[in-house]
Design an enzyme around this catalytic site. Structure first.
Site, PDB file in Angstrom:
ATOM      1  N   HIS A  33      12.612   9.124  30.387  1.00  0.00           N
ATOM      2  CA  HIS A  33      13.484   9.613  29.306  1.00  0.00           C
ATOM      3  C   HIS A  33      12.940  10.920  28.726  1.00  0.00           C
ATOM      4  CE1 HIS A  33      15.976   8.974  25.507  1.00  0.00           C
ATOM      5  NE2 HIS A  33      15.108   9.912  25.135  1.00  0.00           N
TER       6      HIS A  33
ATOM      7  N   CYS B 157      17.358   7.690  21.134  1.00  0.00           N
ATOM      8  CA  CYS B 157      16.751   9.022  21.168  1.00  0.00           C
ATOM      9  C   CYS B 157      16.799   9.597  19.761  1.00  0.00           C
ATOM     10  CB  CYS B 157      17.540   9.905  22.130  1.00  0.00           C
ATOM     11  SG  CYS B 157      16.888  11.582  22.291  1.00  0.00           S
TER      12      CYS B 157
ATOM     13  N   GLY C 271       8.722   8.262  21.518  1.00  0.00           N
ATOM     14  CA  GLY C 271       8.442   9.449  22.319  1.00  0.00           C
ATOM     15  C   GLY C 271       9.152  10.654  21.729  1.00  0.00           C
TER      16      GLY C 271
HETATM   17 NI    NI Z   1      15.046  11.370  23.619  1.00  0.00          NI
END
Ligand code: NI
Length: 177
Positions: free
Chosen positions: A145, A103, A47
């Site tokens: 998230h 992330c 993502g």
């Molecule tokens: Ni992230």
């Protein structure tokens, strides 16, 4: 199409409240999304939110690999690459579950975060059409998230037990032992 530079934790753009997109079907948004897709795929992410590429607008992209969903306790349902513009999330019950997150703005690290396990989300797509979906498990986690990025929140702020935060290589070794 272009690869975009990814902002890393500490850059102020990651702490901003991103702006609502006035016209989801605007060609500039489509061009941004095309570059975000290329950037996410190059970085092998699942993502990416626009603030991570220094654009403080409410746009995220993600996909869910069916194998990953199954490993994370889901039903093995994959989700094809999805673009969410001005997304909104509604938890459908109070249940939360812990899970490991990484992330692209915090490379090489991961942490354990509690997320709602069952949500509904609404957004616009690139044609300005409404999207409304229910999500469980890893799908729900990824959407929460990514949408957190639009409110200036990175996952470490949601970690309850800081012993469950560290370098992926180290934690993976420790979790195997
Ligand atoms: Ni992230």
């Amino acid at each position: 199409m272009a690869l975009l530079k990814i902002a890393r934790m500490g850059h102020p753009v990651l702490g901003q409240i991103a702006e609502t997109v006035d016209d989801p079907a605007h060609p500039e948004i489509r061009a941004l999304v095309e570059d975000m897709i290329e950037t996410m795929q190059d970085a092998q992410g699942t993502g990416l939110a626009a603030p991570q590429v220094h654009v403080a607008k409410r746009v995220v992209i993600f996909f869910v690999d069916p194998g990953r969903d199954a490993r994370e306790g889901g039903r093995g349902e994959g989700v094809p690459l999805t673009v969410l513009i001005n997304p909104e999330i509604e938890p459908l019950d109070d249940e939360k579950a812990p899970g490991w997150e990484g992330c692209l703005s915090i490379p090489g690290m991961m942490g354990e975060v509690e997320r709602f396990t069952h949500i509904r989300y609404r957004a616009y797509d690139l044609n300005g059409e409404r999207i409304e979906r229910e999500a469980h498990g890893f799908h729900a986690r990824v959407v929460q998230h990514e949408c957190d990025h639009l409110d200036g929140i990175l996952y470490p702020r949601r970690i309850v037990d800081m012993s469950r935060f560290g370098f992926t290589e180290e934690l993976a070794r420790a979790l195997r032992a």
